[in-house]
Design a protein around this motif. Sequence first.
Motif, PDB file in Angstrom:
ATOM      1  N   LEU A 211       0.717   0.613  -1.398  1.00  0.00           N
ATOM      2  CA  LEU A 211       0.734  -0.833  -1.616  1.00  0.00           C
ATOM      3  C   LEU A 211       0.424  -1.594  -0.334  1.00  0.00           C
ATOM      4  O   LEU A 211      -0.173  -2.676  -0.382  1.00  0.00           O
ATOM      5  N   ASP A 212       0.825  -1.041   0.806  1.00  0.00           N
ATOM      6  CA  ASP A 212       0.490  -1.699   2.074  1.00  0.00           C
ATOM      7  C   ASP A 212      -1.017  -1.808   2.259  1.00  0.00           C
ATOM      8  O   ASP A 212      -1.503  -2.764   2.874  1.00  0.00           O
TER       9      ASP A 212
ATOM     10  N   ALA B  46      -5.450  -6.489  -6.303  1.00  0.00           N
ATOM     11  CA  ALA B  46      -4.506  -6.380  -7.409  1.00  0.00           C
ATOM     12  C   ALA B  46      -4.725  -5.108  -8.227  1.00  0.00           C
ATOM     13  O   ALA B  46      -3.770  -4.471  -8.673  1.00  0.00           O
ATOM     14  N   GLY B  47      -5.976  -4.731  -8.436  1.00  0.00           N
ATOM     15  CA  GLY B  47      -6.250  -3.531  -9.221  1.00  0.00           C
ATOM     16  C   GLY B  47      -5.719  -2.272  -8.559  1.00  0.00           C
ATOM     17  O   GLY B  47      -5.108  -1.413  -9.223  1.00  0.00           O
ATOM     18  N   ALA B  48      -5.916  -2.153  -7.252  1.00  0.00           N
ATOM     19  CA  ALA B  48      -5.410  -0.981  -6.536  1.00  0.00           C
ATOM     20  C   ALA B  48      -3.886  -0.968  -6.536  1.00  0.00           C
ATOM     21  O   ALA B  48      -3.263   0.094  -6.632  1.00  0.00           O
ATOM     22  N   ALA B  49      -3.271  -2.151  -6.446  1.00  0.00           N
ATOM     23  CA  ALA B  49      -1.809  -2.213  -6.484  1.00  0.00           C
ATOM     24  C   ALA B  49      -1.277  -1.761  -7.841  1.00  0.00           C
ATOM     25  O   ALA B  49      -0.285  -1.025  -7.925  1.00  0.00           O
ATOM     26  N   ALA B  50      -1.926  -2.186  -8.913  1.00  0.00           N
ATOM     27  CA  ALA B  50      -1.502  -1.771 -10.249  1.00  0.00           C
ATOM     28  C   ALA B  50      -1.667  -0.263 -10.429  1.00  0.00           C
ATOM     29  O   ALA B  50      -0.810   0.403 -11.036  1.00  0.00           O
ATOM     30  N   ALA B  51      -2.747   0.294  -9.885  1.00  0.00           N
ATOM     31  CA  ALA B  51      -2.959   1.736  -9.990  1.00  0.00           C
ATOM     32  C   ALA B  51      -1.895   2.509  -9.216  1.00  0.00           C
ATOM     33  O   ALA B  51      -1.418   3.555  -9.671  1.00  0.00           O
ATOM     34  N   ALA B  52      -1.499   1.977  -8.056  1.00  0.00           N
ATOM     35  CA  ALA B  52      -0.460   2.644  -7.268  1.00  0.00           C
ATOM     36  C   ALA B  52       0.869   2.651  -8.013  1.00  0.00           C
ATOM     37  O   ALA B  52       1.596   3.649  -8.001  1.00  0.00           O
ATOM     38  N   ARG B  53       1.187   1.563  -8.669  1.00  0.00           N
ATOM     39  CA  ARG B  53       2.444   1.506  -9.417  1.00  0.00           C
ATOM     40  C   ARG B  53       2.393   2.405 -10.642  1.00  0.00           C
ATOM     41  O   ARG B  53       3.397   3.031 -11.012  1.00  0.00           O
ATOM     42  N   ALA B  54       1.240   2.485 -11.296  1.00  0.00           N
ATOM     43  CA  ALA B  54       1.121   3.380 -12.445  1.00  0.00           C
ATOM     44  C   ALA B  54       1.297   4.838 -12.019  1.00  0.00           C
ATOM     45  O   ALA B  54       1.963   5.629 -12.711  1.00  0.00           O
ATOM     46  N   HIS B  55       0.716   5.188 -10.888  1.00  0.00           N
ATOM     47  CA  HIS B  55       0.880   6.550 -10.367  1.00  0.00           C
ATOM     48  C   HIS B  55       2.346   6.819 -10.020  1.00  0.00           C
ATOM     49  O   HIS B  55       2.880   7.910 -10.272  1.00  0.00           O
ATOM     50  N   ARG B  56       3.013   5.811  -9.459  1.00  0.00           N
ATOM     51  CA  ARG B  56       4.430   5.937  -9.145  1.00  0.00           C
ATOM     52  C   ARG B  56       5.261   6.183 -10.401  1.00  0.00           C
ATOM     53  O   ARG B  56       6.129   7.076 -10.430  1.00  0.00           O
ATOM     54  N   ASP B  57       5.015   5.402 -11.451  1.00  0.00           N
ATOM     55  CA  ASP B  57       5.784   5.534 -12.688  1.00  0.00           C
ATOM     56  C   ASP B  57       5.622   6.924 -13.294  1.00  0.00           C
ATOM     57  O   ASP B  57       6.597   7.548 -13.734  1.00  0.00           O
ATOM     58  N   LYS B  58       4.388   7.415 -13.298  1.00  0.00           N
ATOM     59  CA  LYS B  58       4.133   8.741 -13.873  1.00  0.00           C
ATOM     60  C   LYS B  58       4.820   9.832 -13.059  1.00  0.00           C
ATOM     61  O   LYS B  58       5.439  10.756 -13.625  1.00  0.00           O
TER      62      LYS B  58
ATOM     63  N   LEU C 198      26.430  -3.880  -0.228  1.00  0.00           N
ATOM     64  CA  LEU C 198      26.733  -5.286   0.033  1.00  0.00           C
ATOM     65  C   LEU C 198      26.530  -6.117  -1.224  1.00  0.00           C
ATOM     66  O   LEU C 198      27.356  -6.977  -1.559  1.00  0.00           O
ATOM     67  N   ARG C 199      25.430  -5.882  -1.927  1.00  0.00           N
ATOM     68  CA  ARG C 199      25.122  -6.623  -3.147  1.00  0.00           C
ATOM     69  C   ARG C 199      24.862  -5.634  -4.279  1.00  0.00           C
ATOM     70  O   ARG C 199      24.016  -4.753  -4.160  1.00  0.00           O
ATOM     71  N   ALA C 200      25.579  -5.815  -5.366  1.00  0.00           N
ATOM     72  CA  ALA C 200      25.539  -4.830  -6.449  1.00  0.00           C
ATOM     73  C   ALA C 200      24.197  -4.783  -7.163  1.00  0.00           C
ATOM     74  O   ALA C 200      23.870  -3.785  -7.808  1.00  0.00           O
ATOM     75  N   ASP C 201      23.395  -5.857  -7.079  1.00  0.00           N
ATOM     76  CA  ASP C 201      22.144  -5.909  -7.835  1.00  0.00           C
ATOM     77  C   ASP C 201      20.935  -5.480  -7.015  1.00  0.00           C
ATOM     78  O   ASP C 201      19.799  -5.656  -7.457  1.00  0.00           O
ATOM     79  N   VAL C 202      21.163  -4.925  -5.828  1.00  0.00           N
ATOM     80  CA  VAL C 202      20.056  -4.523  -4.964  1.00  0.00           C
ATOM     81  C   VAL C 202      19.730  -3.052  -5.203  1.00  0.00           C
ATOM     82  O   VAL C 202      20.631  -2.215  -5.285  1.00  0.00           O
ATOM     83  N   SER C 203      18.445  -2.753  -5.327  1.00  0.00           N
ATOM     84  CA  SER C 203      17.982  -1.386  -5.530  1.00  0.00           C
ATOM     85  C   SER C 203      16.938  -1.048  -4.484  1.00  0.00           C
ATOM     86  O   SER C 203      16.024  -1.838  -4.227  1.00  0.00           O
ATOM     87  N   ARG C 204      17.080   0.109  -3.880  1.00  0.00           N
ATOM     88  CA  ARG C 204      16.084   0.558  -2.913  1.00  0.00           C
ATOM     89  C   ARG C 204      14.719   0.718  -3.570  1.00  0.00           C
ATOM     90  O   ARG C 204      13.682   0.494  -2.942  1.00  0.00           O
ATOM     91  N   PHE C 205      14.705   1.089  -4.832  1.00  0.00           N
ATOM     92  CA  PHE C 205      13.455   1.411  -5.507  1.00  0.00           C
ATOM     93  C   PHE C 205      12.878   0.222  -6.274  1.00  0.00           C
ATOM     94  O   PHE C 205      11.832   0.362  -6.919  1.00  0.00           O
ATOM     95  N   ASN C 206      13.541  -0.912  -6.229  1.00  0.00           N
ATOM     96  CA  ASN C 206      13.043  -2.104  -6.928  1.00  0.00           C
ATOM     97  C   ASN C 206      13.138  -3.327  -6.011  1.00  0.00           C
ATOM     98  O   ASN C 206      13.726  -4.345  -6.353  1.00  0.00           O
ATOM     99  N   ARG C 207      12.555  -3.188  -4.837  1.00  0.00           N
ATOM    100  CA  ARG C 207      12.557  -4.313  -3.902  1.00  0.00           C
ATOM    101  C   ARG C 207      11.626  -5.409  -4.408  1.00  0.00           C
ATOM    102  O   ARG C 207      10.578  -5.119  -4.996  1.00  0.00           O
ATOM    103  N   PRO C 208      11.984  -6.666  -4.181  1.00  0.00           N
ATOM    104  CA  PRO C 208      11.062  -7.745  -4.555  1.00  0.00           C
ATOM    105  C   PRO C 208       9.818  -7.702  -3.691  1.00  0.00           C
ATOM    106  O   PRO C 208       9.820  -7.185  -2.567  1.00  0.00           O
ATOM    107  N   ALA C 209       8.739  -8.255  -4.214  1.00  0.00           N
ATOM    108  CA  ALA C 209       7.495  -8.296  -3.444  1.00  0.00           C
ATOM    109  C   ALA C 209       7.720  -9.095  -2.167  1.00  0.00           C
ATOM    110  O   ALA C 209       8.363 -10.151  -2.192  1.00  0.00           O
ATOM    111  N   PRO C 210       7.223  -8.602  -1.038  1.00  0.00           N
ATOM    112  CA  PRO C 210       7.466  -9.315   0.221  1.00  0.00           C
ATOM    113  C   PRO C 210       6.790 -10.678   0.242  1.00  0.00           C
ATOM    114  O   PRO C 210       5.668 -10.842  -0.242  1.00  0.00           O
TER     115      PRO C 210
END
Length: 396
Positions: free
Chosen positions: A41-42, A54-66, A254-266
């Motif tokens: 994603l970087d 955007a297309g490359a970012a979507a492909a990276a996330r799809a590869h991650r999910d699989k 510190l915060r119960a709703d924070v996930s290492r694997f679901n960080r918000p977009a910078p």
Amino acid sequence: MTPASSPPPDGPLPKNPELANLARGFRLRMAVIDCETETALDMTRDRYGRTVHAGAAAAARAHRDKAAVEAYAIYLAPHAEALLDAARLVLDELPPARHLAGWRAVLDGLAACSAEIRRALDHPAAPGSPAERTQHAALWPHLTAWADHSSIISNLVDQRDGQHHKAPLTDEEQQMWTERAQAAQRRGELDLTESWYAADGQPITLAYLVEDDDSTVVALRGDPGVPGWQVIGHYAHEYEAGKALPAPVPPGVLRADVSRFNRPAPAPELPLQDLIRDVVEGHSAGDAANALLGAVQRGYAAGPMVRLQELLETSSQFASALETVQGRQIAARLTALGRQIEFLTHEVEEAAEDLGATVAVLPPHRTPVLRTRSRPAVDTTPPTPPPRASTTARHR
């Protein structure tokens, strides 16, 4: 149910240490997937963090999910129910503590996630189809829930086969060692080295007790910053202490709703060095003023000074959440520093506005220096270097 999502009917169930290792293996694999995805994603962002491909970012996330679905199928799918059952058995046997209700909620949530993943694995979409991408993307939150909280399950399962701590000191010995440690603390010779929480919710701290140039590893129960803590053991070294003392449980968050694997977009971020460069390369008062205003900008694309204030405020919350006397004292210091940064931010903003209202440019006599040197002619003899001293003069 497919073989990937259910254990063999006649096969033996793994023992507790093997189950705990499966949970750790899944978390480790998810951490690798997360690092690989962040690297990909970087490559899709510009220098300020904005997504430009955007297309490359979507492909990276799809590869991650699989990859995450495949990791779950390998490590957890056949044994998720056994893991949850083993963890619940241990949880029921633990002494009452503040964190147990939260852990039960985690186990219930992971059971629901496991059911959702199992349904998808039993009815997979066509490989490579858009439906498969959609299915994998829908499973990502359930997979990350397992990755985020698998340390709790593996810790519980490990405790079932672990040894229970037995106090090695009598009441008289405990009182004697506690008094020695308290005296060393008053002298400044009780060096704290490590702290964790036991399964009963009590903090344990390792420390070196220094007496007459000799040191002994002691274990303290309670907050070393307030009266009432006690020495519960003394050991030749930290390794021996680690084997004898209650095992640590996973620390909190510190915060119960924070996930290492679901960080918000910078958010887009302008580096401080870029703002300094804008001032150095600027010509008018407005150039410098704009750089200063960029440092104190608020909102979505906040400037470095505003981010620094946020860092201090968040760190203050963290120090307070430690629930120790020293933590609360440091939290107060950080809060005071945050207020100072806020004051400085307002001062910088006013100075920037005043500078921007100054209608002025740098005077022309500040001429830039020519950094390139003319090359000597081909037939020109190079200059003679200065004579080199044969010996170095010595001075007393």
